[in-house]
Design an enzyme around this catalytic site. Sequence first.
Site: not given
Length: 263
Positions: A156, A160
């Site tokens: 994750y 990002k």
Amino acid sequence: MTATPSTSPVAVVTGGARGIGLAIGKWFLANGYRVALLDVDSGTLLPAAAALQDAGRVLAVHCDVADPVQVQSAMEKVDASFGRIDALVNNAGVAVFKPIGETTFEEWRRVLGVNLDGAFLCSQACVPIMKRTGGGSIVNIASISGLRASTLRVAYGTSKAALIQLTKQQAVELGTVGIRANVIAPGPVDTEMAKLVHSVAIRSDYHDVIPLGRYGTVEEIASAVGFLCSPAASYVNGQVLAVDGGFESAGVGLPTLRKNQAN
């Protein structure tokens, strides 16, 4: 001049069926836009769109943003229905919260496929439509996890961080044709998903380390996105806006997660 239905601006919001994405869609509707909500979960998307009670200005499109064919089809559908795209918000995202050694390659690829590839594909499909009507604005929804490392966020957080760099690339290349690109990095936001996955101890940790002492709201994220898409931000390009209550500035991790990882 008051915009007519055919000339009013159009916003495309991915991951628009719930939470932050739906709140962003509502902001655009409240500010005179027509809105296309894209989501892979049609079972949630269609009722959410119907609940907005504005069929003439809301288009619900089923789309997996990690699939190039589906993305191209979705943007063609938006173009055929509304005739333009002025704002694209790449909000669709997934997460896997596991230690590095337990994160499978398939999980890694799915997270990057949705969070990073999805923003690339949607932007690529939208740009020709934006250029046709003089430009527009892209806002990518990253995360505070893209600015600072955190436990259990290898896929994750990496996706990002890469999304932030993609935004800067977009700003440099697309700014020359009148398309601005910026990125929002939300801190903890009080969504239904957060309520499900954040334990009482984790929520307490966040309250302790966020200078404002609370979670953000979906409406606060939506307002920041709206600003970046508005004429008020006409000279803002290639910027990262952390909407996090000061969390990134605090530079402190979550004790509960560190403790659990050590056990």
